[in-house]
Design a protein around this motif. Structure first.
Motif, PDB file in Angstrom:
ATOM      1  N   ARG A 272     104.313  65.498  55.996  1.00 32.31           N
ATOM      2  CA  ARG A 272     105.561  65.438  55.228  1.00 32.31           C
ATOM      3  C   ARG A 272     105.412  64.512  54.022  1.00 32.31           C
ATOM      4  O   ARG A 272     106.117  63.510  53.905  1.00 32.31           O
ATOM      5  CB  ARG A 272     106.734  64.991  56.103  1.00 32.31           C
ATOM      6  N   PRO A 273     104.514  64.858  53.110  1.00 31.33           N
ATOM      7  CA  PRO A 273     104.384  64.028  51.904  1.00 31.33           C
ATOM      8  C   PRO A 273     105.575  64.252  50.975  1.00 31.33           C
ATOM      9  O   PRO A 273     106.306  65.243  51.112  1.00 31.33           O
ATOM     10  CB  PRO A 273     103.080  64.527  51.276  1.00 31.33           C
ATOM     11  N   PRO A 274     105.773  63.368  50.014  1.00 26.34           N
ATOM     12  CA  PRO A 274     107.003  63.423  49.195  1.00 26.34           C
ATOM     13  C   PRO A 274     106.895  64.345  47.991  1.00 26.34           C
ATOM     14  O   PRO A 274     107.237  63.959  46.875  1.00 26.34           O
ATOM     15  CB  PRO A 274     107.159  61.963  48.768  1.00 26.34           C
ATOM     16  N   TYR A 275     106.412  65.579  48.199  1.00 23.17           N
ATOM     17  CA  TYR A 275     106.340  66.486  47.061  1.00 23.17           C
ATOM     18  C   TYR A 275     107.415  67.573  47.092  1.00 23.17           C
ATOM     19  O   TYR A 275     107.375  68.513  46.314  1.00 23.17           O
ATOM     20  CB  TYR A 275     104.962  67.126  46.933  1.00 23.17           C
TER      21      TYR A 275
ATOM     22  N   TRP B 243     103.105  74.409  44.998  1.00 22.54           N
ATOM     23  CA  TRP B 243     102.317  74.118  46.188  1.00 22.54           C
ATOM     24  C   TRP B 243     101.808  72.687  46.094  1.00 22.54           C
ATOM     25  O   TRP B 243     101.420  72.223  45.020  1.00 22.54           O
ATOM     26  CB  TRP B 243     101.119  75.070  46.295  1.00 22.54           C
ATOM     27  N   GLY B 244     101.812  71.967  47.221  1.00 24.95           N
ATOM     28  CA  GLY B 244     101.324  70.593  47.239  1.00 24.95           C
ATOM     29  C   GLY B 244     100.356  70.356  48.378  1.00 24.95           C
ATOM     30  O   GLY B 244     100.556  70.860  49.491  1.00 24.95           O
ATOM     31  N   ASP B 245      99.292  69.604  48.106  1.00 20.91           N
ATOM     32  CA  ASP B 245      98.270  69.273  49.111  1.00 20.91           C
ATOM     33  C   ASP B 245      98.582  67.899  49.690  1.00 20.91           C
ATOM     34  O   ASP B 245      98.443  66.887  49.016  1.00 20.91           O
ATOM     35  CB  ASP B 245      96.890  69.294  48.459  1.00 20.91           C
ATOM     36  N   GLY B 246      98.978  67.880  50.950  1.00 19.61           N
ATOM     37  CA  GLY B 246      99.356  66.619  51.590  1.00 19.61           C
ATOM     38  C   GLY B 246      98.225  65.924  52.311  1.00 19.61           C
ATOM     39  O   GLY B 246      98.447  64.883  52.923  1.00 19.61           O
ATOM     40  N   GLY B 247      96.986  66.485  52.270  1.00 19.96           N
ATOM     41  CA  GLY B 247      95.960  65.923  53.126  1.00 19.96           C
ATOM     42  C   GLY B 247      96.420  66.025  54.561  1.00 19.96           C
ATOM     43  O   GLY B 247      96.935  67.066  54.984  1.00 19.96           O
ATOM     44  N   VAL B 248      96.260  64.954  55.338  1.00 17.36           N
ATOM     45  CA  VAL B 248      96.699  65.012  56.736  1.00 17.36           C
ATOM     46  C   VAL B 248      98.136  64.524  56.924  1.00 17.36           C
ATOM     47  O   VAL B 248      98.585  64.353  58.057  1.00 17.36           O
ATOM     48  CB  VAL B 248      95.756  64.187  57.651  1.00 17.36           C
ATOM     49  N   ASN B 249      98.849  64.322  55.830  1.00 18.73           N
ATOM     50  CA  ASN B 249     100.259  63.970  55.924  1.00 18.73           C
ATOM     51  C   ASN B 249     101.070  65.257  56.012  1.00 18.73           C
ATOM     52  O   ASN B 249     101.024  66.099  55.111  1.00 18.73           O
ATOM     53  CB  ASN B 249     100.679  63.166  54.686  1.00 18.73           C
TER      54      ASN B 249
ATOM     55  N   PRO C 253      92.223  62.512  53.344  1.00 24.15           N
ATOM     56  CA  PRO C 253      93.129  61.415  53.685  1.00 24.15           C
ATOM     57  C   PRO C 253      94.565  61.754  53.305  1.00 24.15           C
ATOM     58  O   PRO C 253      94.807  62.618  52.447  1.00 24.15           O
ATOM     59  CB  PRO C 253      92.588  60.251  52.853  1.00 24.15           C
ATOM     60  N   PRO C 254      95.537  61.101  53.928  1.00 18.58           N
ATOM     61  CA  PRO C 254      96.936  61.457  53.678  1.00 18.58           C
ATOM     62  C   PRO C 254      97.328  61.220  52.225  1.00 18.58           C
ATOM     63  O   PRO C 254      96.959  60.213  51.627  1.00 18.58           O
ATOM     64  CB  PRO C 254      97.714  60.526  54.619  1.00 18.58           C
ATOM     65  N   SER C 255      98.051  62.164  51.664  1.00 20.78           N
ATOM     66  CA  SER C 255      98.644  61.922  50.353  1.00 20.78           C
ATOM     67  C   SER C 255     100.076  61.470  50.560  1.00 20.78           C
ATOM     68  O   SER C 255     100.702  61.775  51.579  1.00 20.78           O
ATOM     69  CB  SER C 255      98.581  63.179  49.485  1.00 20.78           C
ATOM     70  N   GLY C 256     100.589  60.740  49.582  1.00 16.63           N
ATOM     71  CA  GLY C 256     101.933  60.199  49.745  1.00 16.63           C
ATOM     72  C   GLY C 256     102.468  59.680  48.438  1.00 16.63           C
ATOM     73  O   GLY C 256     102.207  60.239  47.372  1.00 16.63           O
ATOM     74  N   TYR C 257     103.195  58.588  48.524  1.00 19.52           N
ATOM     75  CA  TYR C 257     103.867  58.049  47.350  1.00 19.52           C
ATOM     76  C   TYR C 257     102.874  57.452  46.366  1.00 19.52           C
ATOM     77  O   TYR C 257     101.899  56.818  46.741  1.00 19.52           O
ATOM     78  CB  TYR C 257     104.881  56.985  47.766  1.00 19.52           C
TER      79      TYR C 257
END
Length: 744
Positions: free
Chosen positions: A299-302, A291-297, A330-334
């Motif tokens: 389609r984060p890269p997990y 499971w991954g938490d993307g924040g408000v993203n 906030p959005p999570s990402g790379y």
């Protein structure tokens, strides 16, 4: 083969931009149009989830020196609904930064506050507040890979374990420079100086956001600093919108707090991994849920969280699933190495648990199940361009004296009363891969020297320098005769791609190698007619800025002599070569389609104080096989920086949010800090670079910036070996160690 090379891998070749960097003359967006521009600042939402009902900027605009305010009605990509604390609501352009900050306080905003959720476990529960970015919930299935027959695999197993780990730490990318853009319009042409890892990508972004033809956008990107994967608060369109509205040059710089409140963070993740194995340690089945938490993203890269386990370890029956979660954070990402640092941590807690259940040494268990060079990818059937994971694991073990010092978990106490731990971990890293879609331009000058026009910025330690090594080697020039010309200027460079995934050295490097071959063919053809008597171009070779007959090296011409009479030699490439082996690799013949994965391993020795929870790293050896060392000093600097990053991830990196307000509780470098010089056990850290010679990359090279930062999991395993209990929620701070021991 290394002895046959005259430039690549040789110590002493200096960084192409070293003088600019150390003298501070390299240009960043804030450095242009000093004293001739407006300064912009962004007002963020105080609420984790709200709709903007109205905005009254009249008091701000009444201030002398405030020239414009923009909102979601002006800025492409902004909307009236705000999904996290700090989400941009308005922006001001004023004659100086202090005035812009003051103007923000005078903007009156009416909000319709909505329910929010920042805890990912809570977000998954029935009846949780909806973040609002998915139509009917806060989760979505991102990955579902099935291999073989999972039920049959578990039926075949003699031993089965189930391991739960996480949540891993969510950390802020923490670039030193925040986010910076200076923008202006010349009639209907947009000019933007941006600190970016992807100049041509920003160019495309501007054309789409403002509906402009490509020839009406010019992006410049020289100095970009370390972004570590897009950690800057997005400011490009804001600066451009304010510049359009004012008709002036506008510079937007986000400070560190602003960036930490609004910028991209790394994602937190957790797992439930079930494994089955025969009594001899052979894996028969894996059922891995992540499971991954993307924040408000959304389609984060997990989606590649299973990657370390899926790719590097042999198992005929497996299921790998990733569920994505959105929250009002906030959005999570790379972030540097993206999914592999947390993915490796989650994987290794399960591998250790299985080894213990089997009664096997954890390193022996890993070595039994890692893929070897003769085995293809288990899911796509492609060969690997090289694979030295077994050797890397053994090197890491040797580096910490594992064979002599290993013991059962919790079994060894040091003379000072602290608990002793050892561990070795590793995987095949998906970063540093190969693809051919990059462009390159080189120009030979009348004096025989060479310029590279590169479509990338300065956002890492020496990518342009590595490209110069490839060109010098291919053209037979001395290293000092090859220089970077203009770079990061989208009007005069080919698209060098995004500096991400540790791909730029070898992917854009392949394009520059092809461009150098193009120039070399022209150069040799011109030189052939200058020999007396004339010779065939195929009879020539070059080295040390001389072109000579292979059969008689004493007969030679300098590059300068040839270029003085042939002043229009330009090498071009729109791509590298296809992803097939350039030479035989193990059982795989040249021409075989292949994947490029970077083998990484780490060994760690720790001492843990069970009274204070303090962990001391006694030895940490990080081994990475990068195929070929290209730029010697830069490669070793990257490897050392990777160790520094892993030390931070293991012991410091953690962004904390208040569940009630959605507010970051540590948006600064004091409470979300990086280790300072006195925190680092320099004598205990050792980086090792192997050269296994990849069959895909130019001159056997791969990328390396991310694989060298992927193994903080080795500290978790070493702590477990010391204590006999797991700390499964990094970072491994004293209070978390005490919590694991039942003392906090």
């Amino acid at each position: 083969m290394a002895d046959e090379l005259s430039v690549i891998g040789k110590p002493g070749n200096i960084d192409q931009q070293a003088v600019e960097c150390v003298t501070g003359t390299i240009e960043f967006p804030n450095d242009v149009y000093l004293g001739q521009k407006l300064h912009a600042k962004i007002l963020g939402s105080p609420h984790a989830h709200a709709r903007v009902v109205s905005i009254d900027a009249s008091q701000a605009l009444a201030l002398d020196g405030v020239e414009a305010v923009v909102t979601h009605e002006d800025v492409p990509g902004w909307a009236d609904v705000k999904y996290h604390v700090g989400d941009a609501v308005a922006a001001v352009a004023a004659r100086d930064e202090n005035l812009a900050y003051h103007a923000l306080t005078l903007i009156e905003v009416e909000y319709e506050v909505r329910a929010h959720v920042v805890d990912p476990d809570e977000a998954m529960q029935p009846g949780a507040p909806l973040v609002g970015l998915f139509p009917d919930g806060n989760t979505t299935l991102r990955t579902d890979i099935v291999r073989g027959d999972i039920e049959a695999g578990f039926a075949e197993a003699d031993v089965t374990i189930e391991d739960e780990s996480g949540w891993t730490n969510r950390w802020m990318n923490s670039p030193m420079g925040g986010g910076n853009t200076t923008a202006w319009w010349q009639d209907d042409i947009l000019h933007a100086w941006v600190d970016t890892q992807n100049p041509h990508g920003e160019h495309r972004g501007f054309t789409g956001s403002f509906s402009l033809p490509h020839n009406k956008v010019r992006v410049f990107a020289h100095g970009a600093g370390g972004g570590f994967g897009g950690g800057r608060a997005a400011v490009q369109s804001v600066a451009a919108a304010l510049a359009k509205k004012t008709g002036k040059v506008v510079s937007l710089h986000t400070d560190k707090r602003d960036n930490q409140m609004r910028g991209v963070t790394h994602f937190a993740c957790k797992s439930n991994i079930k494994m089955g194995a025969k009594s001899d340690g052979t894996l028969t089945a894996i059922d891995a849920q992540f499971w991954g938490d993307g924040g408000v993203n959304t389609r984060p890269p997990y989606s590649g969280l299973p990657d370390c386990l899926q790719i590097g370890f042999r198992c005929p029956n497996a299921n790998f699933k990733v569920t994505g979660i959105i929250t009002n954070a906030p959005p999570s990402g790379y972030y540097r190495c993206v999914q592999h640092p947390p993915g490796a941590f989650l994987m290794n807690t399960a591998l250790e648990a299985m080894a213990e259940e089997l009664g096997m040494d954890p390193l022996e268990f890993r070595l039994k199940n890692v893929l070897t060079l003769g085995e293809p990818d288990q899911d796509n059937g492609r060969a690997f361009s090289f694979n030295t994971l077994t050797e890397c694991l053994q090197d890491a073990a040797d580096g910490i004296g594992y064979a002599a010092g290993k013991h059962a978990p919790g079994a060894k106490t040091l003379p000072d009363g602290r608990k002793h731990g050892l561990a070795v971990t590793g995987h095949l890293d998906g970063h540093g891969g190969y693809g051919s879609g990059r462009g390159a331009i080189i120009t030979l000058r009348p004096d025989g020297t060479c310029f590279l026009n590169s479509g990338i910025s300065r956002s890492s330690c020496g990518t342009n320098t590595a490209h110069c090594h490839f060109v010098a080697e291919t053209l037979g020039l001395k290293y000092e005769d090859v220089r970077t010309g203009d770079y990061g200027n989208t009007a005069v460079t080919a698209d060098g791609g995004m500096q991400a995934g540790s791909t730029n050295t070898n992917q854009t490097g392949a394009a520059f190698t092809v461009a150098a071959r193009d120039a070399r063919a022209q150069l040799f053809e011109a030189a052939a007619g200058m020999f007396d008597p004339p010779v065939n171009a195929a009879d020539l070779d070059a080295r040390d800025s001389k072109i000579f007959l292979k059969s008689d090296p004493a007969k030679s011409l300098t590059h300068a002599e040839v270029c003085a009479r042939n002043q229009r030699i330009i090498g071009r490439a729109s791509a590298g070569w296809p992803a097939v082996l350039n030479f035989d690799v193990g059982p795989w013949p040249a021409g075989t389609p292949a994947n490029q994965r970077v083998p990484v391993a780490a060994g760690a020795e720790v001492a843990v104080d069970t009274e204070s929870g303090e962990v001391e790293v006694l030895k940490w050896v990080a081994v990475t096989d990068i195929g070929r060392v290209v730029y010697y000093d830069g490669a070793h600097a990257q490897a050392w920086a990777g160790l520094y990053h892993m030390f931070w991830q293991a012991f410091y990196g953690e962004h904390i949010y208040d569940r009630e307000t959605g507010m970051s509780l540590n948006p600064n470098f004091l409470n979300h800090r990086w280790p300072a010089s006195l925190d680092i056990p320099y004598d205990a850290l050792q980086e090792v670079l192997r050269e296994g010679n990849s069959g895909l990359g130019p001159y056997g090279a791969t990328g390396m910036g991310e694989p060298v930062a992927s193994q903080y999991c080795v500290i978790a395993c070493a702590i477990y070996n010391a204590l006999g209990v797991w700390c499964k929620e990094p970072p491994f701070t004293p209070w978390k160690i005490l919590k694991a021991l039942g003392k906090a």
